[in-house]
Design a protein around this motif. Structure first.
Motif, PDB file in Angstrom:
ATOM      1  N   GLY A  24       0.793  -1.219   0.000  1.00 28.13           N
ATOM      2  CA  GLY A  24       0.000   0.000   0.000  1.00 28.13           C
ATOM      3  C   GLY A  24       0.827   1.271   0.000  1.00 28.13           C
ATOM      4  N   GLU A  25       2.099   1.160  -0.339  1.00 31.43           N
ATOM      5  CA  GLU A  25       3.022   2.306  -0.389  1.00 31.43           C
ATOM      6  C   GLU A  25       3.036   3.091   0.919  1.00 31.43           C
ATOM      7  N   ALA A  26       2.669   2.431   2.014  1.00 27.66           N
ATOM      8  CA  ALA A  26       2.525   3.156   3.281  1.00 27.66           C
ATOM      9  C   ALA A  26       3.860   3.615   3.842  1.00 27.66           C
ATOM     10  N   ALA A  27       4.886   2.760   3.767  1.00 27.60           N
ATOM     11  CA  ALA A  27       6.185   3.111   4.354  1.00 27.60           C
ATOM     12  C   ALA A  27       6.858   4.248   3.589  1.00 27.60           C
ATOM     13  N   THR A  28       6.941   4.116   2.272  1.00 28.75           N
ATOM     14  CA  THR A  28       7.603   5.165   1.490  1.00 28.75           C
ATOM     15  C   THR A  28       6.792   6.458   1.498  1.00 28.75           C
ATOM     16  N   SER A  29       5.476   6.353   1.660  1.00 30.34           N
ATOM     17  CA  SER A  29       4.653   7.564   1.719  1.00 30.34           C
ATOM     18  C   SER A  29       4.945   8.372   2.976  1.00 30.34           C
ATOM     19  N   VAL A  30       5.299   7.703   4.079  1.00 30.50           N
ATOM     20  CA  VAL A  30       5.686   8.442   5.282  1.00 30.50           C
ATOM     21  C   VAL A  30       6.901   9.308   4.983  1.00 30.50           C
ATOM     22  N   VAL A  31       7.883   8.733   4.298  1.00 31.04           N
ATOM     23  CA  VAL A  31       9.079   9.497   3.938  1.00 31.04           C
ATOM     24  C   VAL A  31       8.714  10.651   3.008  1.00 31.04           C
ATOM     25  N   ARG A  32       7.841  10.382   2.055  1.00 34.53           N
ATOM     26  CA  ARG A  32       7.429  11.430   1.118  1.00 34.53           C
ATOM     27  C   ARG A  32       6.767  12.589   1.858  1.00 34.53           C
ATOM     28  N   HIS A  33       5.936  12.277   2.844  1.00 31.53           N
ATOM     29  CA  HIS A  33       5.270  13.333   3.603  1.00 31.53           C
ATOM     30  C   HIS A  33       6.243  14.090   4.506  1.00 31.53           C
ATOM     31  N   LEU A  34       7.320  13.453   4.920  1.00 30.54           N
ATOM     32  CA  LEU A  34       8.354  14.173   5.667  1.00 30.54           C
ATOM     33  C   LEU A  34       9.035  15.213   4.784  1.00 30.54           C
ATOM     34  N   VAL A  35       9.285  14.825   3.550  1.00 36.33           N
ATOM     35  CA  VAL A  35      10.012  15.705   2.633  1.00 36.33           C
ATOM     36  C   VAL A  35       9.156  16.895   2.204  1.00 36.33           C
ATOM     37  N   ILE A  36       7.831  16.654   2.075  1.00 34.25           N
ATOM     38  CA  ILE A  36       6.930  17.733   1.634  1.00 34.25           C
ATOM     39  C   ILE A  36       7.017  18.927   2.588  1.00 34.25           C
ATOM     40  N   GLY A  37       7.347  20.061   2.054  1.00 35.25           N
ATOM     41  CA  GLY A  37       7.365  21.285   2.846  1.00 35.25           C
ATOM     42  C   GLY A  37       8.614  21.518   3.661  1.00 35.25           C
ATOM     43  N   ASN A  38       9.572  20.577   3.634  1.00 36.24           N
ATOM     44  CA  ASN A  38      10.815  20.746   4.379  1.00 36.24           C
ATOM     45  C   ASN A  38      12.005  20.830   3.418  1.00 36.24           C
ATOM     46  N   GLU A  39      12.964  21.646   3.770  1.00 36.09           N
ATOM     47  CA  GLU A  39      14.184  21.794   2.973  1.00 36.09           C
ATOM     48  C   GLU A  39      14.913  20.450   2.929  1.00 36.09           C
ATOM     49  N   THR A  40      15.207  19.968   1.724  1.00 35.24           N
ATOM     50  CA  THR A  40      15.823  18.644   1.567  1.00 35.24           C
ATOM     51  C   THR A  40      17.012  18.734   0.614  1.00 35.24           C
ATOM     52  N   HIS A  41      18.108  18.058   0.993  1.00 39.86           N
ATOM     53  CA  HIS A  41      19.327  18.057   0.181  1.00 39.86           C
ATOM     54  C   HIS A  41      19.748  16.622  -0.113  1.00 39.86           C
ATOM     55  N   GLU A  42      19.865  16.304  -1.394  1.00 42.12           N
ATOM     56  CA  GLU A  42      20.305  14.964  -1.784  1.00 42.12           C
ATOM     57  C   GLU A  42      21.800  14.821  -1.522  1.00 42.12           C
ATOM     58  N   LEU A  43      22.175  13.714  -0.885  1.00 41.60           N
ATOM     59  CA  LEU A  43      23.585  13.460  -0.598  1.00 41.60           C
ATOM     60  C   LEU A  43      24.189  12.432  -1.542  1.00 41.60           C
ATOM     61  N   LEU A  44      23.552  11.268  -1.646  1.00 39.31           N
ATOM     62  CA  LEU A  44      24.108  10.169  -2.433  1.00 39.31           C
ATOM     63  C   LEU A  44      22.985   9.439  -3.156  1.00 39.31           C
ATOM     64  N   VAL A  45      23.324   8.892  -4.323  1.00 35.51           N
ATOM     65  CA  VAL A  45      22.396   8.041  -5.065  1.00 35.51           C
ATOM     66  C   VAL A  45      23.135   6.767  -5.449  1.00 35.51           C
ATOM     67  N   PHE A  46      22.534   5.622  -5.138  1.00 39.10           N
ATOM     68  CA  PHE A  46      23.117   4.323  -5.480  1.00 39.10           C
ATOM     69  C   PHE A  46      22.232   3.683  -6.542  1.00 39.10           C
TER      70      PHE A  46
END
Length: 274
Positions: A24-46
């Protein structure tokens, strides 16, 4: 802008992966909602070497009116909430070299001195959509989850990248909190917003970070209403859900004084006989 990861504010880790660990995309959606509206900086991509593109395929997306390809990957980013900085780990469950990827992630966790490591997952279950969706919690430090009904898991069987990351983090000396929310097996494959809300509440309790609760609650209510309409339109499914509701209500029913006295008498009788 450059970000000095050694100067983060009380950094903690929140990790979730799409795929087997994300019903149900529940776990990744929590992360998505954390990012919404907050300053976010990408560090690494694997990406290279970790994915079989025949199993985890790239997806076509439309951004700003243009079609673009999104390739499977795992990303580490810093999300700066008002309360503290979070090291966000989100991605597609890899097909290869899980140990190497977890070591890469934990190397960044160590560099940032981030703690605790909160690993999120969601799984299908026989829980009715009309009742609170349970969240199981397990932690290496019980003080982090005091009052949440956390208990040691006795699960044995297949695990996903979340299980591997949790165990490797604990073996590396990190404080680890593992949270899994249940999603109704019969609901649609789209985001289970009610499960996302339940999991977000637990994350908030452990880490002291806020979400856009109004947005999450409205999405949860809308999801429950949509699922109820689908259930009402199918008599067999409606009967099945009523049975699940009855089982849940019975399991949560308070024990009466007479029942409790009978249980105590039975315990004392068995103890005396032994």
């Amino acid at each position: 802008m450059d970000l000095d990861v050694t100067q983060l504010r009380q950094p903690a880790v929140v990790a979730a992966f799409r795929g087997w660990n994300d019903a149900g995309e529940a776990a990744t959606s929590v992360v998505r909602h954390l990012v919404i509206g907050n300053e976010t900086h990408e560090l690494l991509v694997f990406d290279e070497g970790y994915y079989d593109l025949r199993q985890t395929r790239p997806t076509l997306q439309v951004r700003d009116g243009k079609r673009v390809l999104k390739w499977p990957n795992t990303c580490i980013a810093v999300c700066r909430t008002p309360q503290r900085d979070l090291l966000i780990v989100i991605g597609d469950e890899p097909n290869f070299d899980w140990v190497d990827l977890c070591q890469e992630i934990l190397g960044t966790v160590s560099l940032c001195e981030a703690t605790p490591v909160v690993v999120l997952g969601s799984m299908n279950s026989d829980d009715p959509h009309t009742r609170p969706l349970p969240v199981s919690v397990e932690a290496t430090n019980p003080d982090l989850v005091w009052g949440m009904g956390a208990e040691d898991s006795d699960y044995q069987g297949p695990t996903g990248i979340t299980g591997v990351l949790s165990m490797m983090a604990a073996e590396a000396g990190c404080e680890v909190v593992s949270m899994w929310v249940s999603t109704p097996l019969y609901s649609s494959d789209s985001e289970c917003a009610k499960a996302t809300l339940a999991l977000a509440r637990r994350v908030s309790e452990v880490l002291g970070v806020d979400f856009d609760w109004e947005r999450l609650e409205l999405a949860s209510a809308r999801w429950e209403s949509q699922v109820s309409h689908l259930v009402d339109a199918d008599s067999d499914l409606a009967q099945y859900v009523r049975a699940l509701e009855a089982d849940r209500d019975e399991s949560l029913a308070p024990t009466s004084g007479e029942d409790l006295a009978a249980q105590i008498e039975q315990f004392l009788r068995e103890d005396k006989e032994s």
